[in-house]
Design an enzyme around this catalytic site. Structure first.
Site, short mmCIF file in Angstrom:
data_model
loop_
_atom_site.label_atom_id
_atom_site.label_comp_id
_atom_site.label_asym_id
_atom_site.label_seq_id
_atom_site.Cartn_x
_atom_site.Cartn_y
_atom_site.Cartn_z
N GLU A 1 -1.42 -15.99 -5.40
CA GLU A 1 -0.81 -14.90 -6.29
C GLU A 1 -0.37 -15.17 -7.35
OE1 GLU A 1 0.02 -11.36 -7.54
OE2 GLU A 1 -0.86 -11.32 -5.67
N ASP B 1 -8.80 -9.66 -2.36
CA ASP B 1 -8.40 -8.54 -2.47
C ASP B 1 -7.96 -8.37 -4.14
OD1 ASP B 1 -7.29 -6.00 -2.33
OD2 ASP B 1 -5.43 -6.76 -0.98
N TYR C 1 -5.40 -13.38 -4.21
CA TYR C 1 -4.69 -12.26 -4.74
C TYR C 1 -3.91 -11.68 -3.73
CZ TYR C 1 -8.38 -12.26 -8.45
OH TYR C 1 -9.43 -12.43 -9.58
N GLN D 1 0.74 -1.21 0.00
CA GLN D 1 0.05 -0.02 0.03
C GLN D 1 1.02 1.25 -0.06
OE1 GLN D 1 -3.22 0.14 -0.28
NE2 GLN D 1 -3.70 -1.98 -0.25
N CYS E 1 -10.40 -1.59 -4.28
CA CYS E 1 -9.97 -0.38 -4.41
C CYS E 1 -10.47 0.50 -5.45
CB CYS E 1 -8.49 -0.35 -4.60
SG CYS E 1 -7.70 -0.97 -6.33
#
Length: 197
Positions: free
Chosen positions: A87, A138, A63, A31, A165
């Site tokens: 991932e 995510d 993710y 982040q 997001c």
């Protein structure tokens, strides 16, 4: 920080969040807002607490990047928490493997999320179950998409904690999850990306 190796491809950062230390290799995701990782990890854990959590279930962190949420589960529920973080970026998966190394029942898998979920769907035919599982989802800005959401609906985990997001992608994916029988139990919004919708 960088590794003692002079190879720029092996440079990495160390960051602390949720009481744990994370290795993030060059090109990996973390982040950008300095308080975001702590805030998101705490919020995900609080939502998991509210919903209930079975630390022995087939829990997933999809993710998963370098393992922020999978690793955070250890802070709250102990190092014996069972979780698989998935991932597609190999270097991030290598970092996740290191970041969850102390979690005896956790693993990091390098795979496209849709392919991993298809494999889990096939495993259900031999007795694998996700009915007690919690999935932390995510996805990137584009969202999980119809294929991944459809596969999740087939796996039917007990709870899905969705970290988004982009509100438009979230709305699209939520519409499909709601149509598939899930309900919104809680929602939080944070201004992590100033001057964006």
């Amino acid at each position: 920080t960088s590794s003692s190796n002079a190879d720029p491809l092996r440079e990495f950062l160390r960051r602390r969040s949720a009481g744990r230390t994370f290795r993030i290799s060059g090109g990996g995701f973390w982040q950008v807002h300095r308080k975001a990782a702590d805030l998101l990890a705490k919020t995900v854990l609080d939502m998991i607490d509210e919903a209930g959590f079975n630390k022995s279930a087939n829990n997933l962190d999809l993710y998963g990047g370098v393992g922020l949420f999978a690793s955070s589960l250890a802070s709250r529920f102990g190092n014996e928490t069972r979780v698989t973080t998935v991932e597609a970026f190999k270097r991030a998966t290598e970092d996740a493997t290191l970041n969850i190394a102390d979690m005896t029942k956790a693993k990091a898998v390098c795979a496209q999320v849709d392919r991993f979920l298809q494999d889990q769907q096939r495993a259900m035919a031999t007795g694998a179950s996700f009915k007690d599982a919690t999935v932390v989802l995510d996805p990137p800005r584009a969202g999980a998409g119809a294929k991944v959401v459809g596969l999740l609906l087939d796996l039917a985990p007990a709870h899905i904690v969705y970290v988004a997001c982009d509100p438009v992608a979230l709305a699209r994916d939520l519409k499909a999850l709601l149509a598939g029988g899930y309900e919104i139990a809680s929602m939080r919004a944070f201004d992590l990306f100033p001057h964006t919708h």
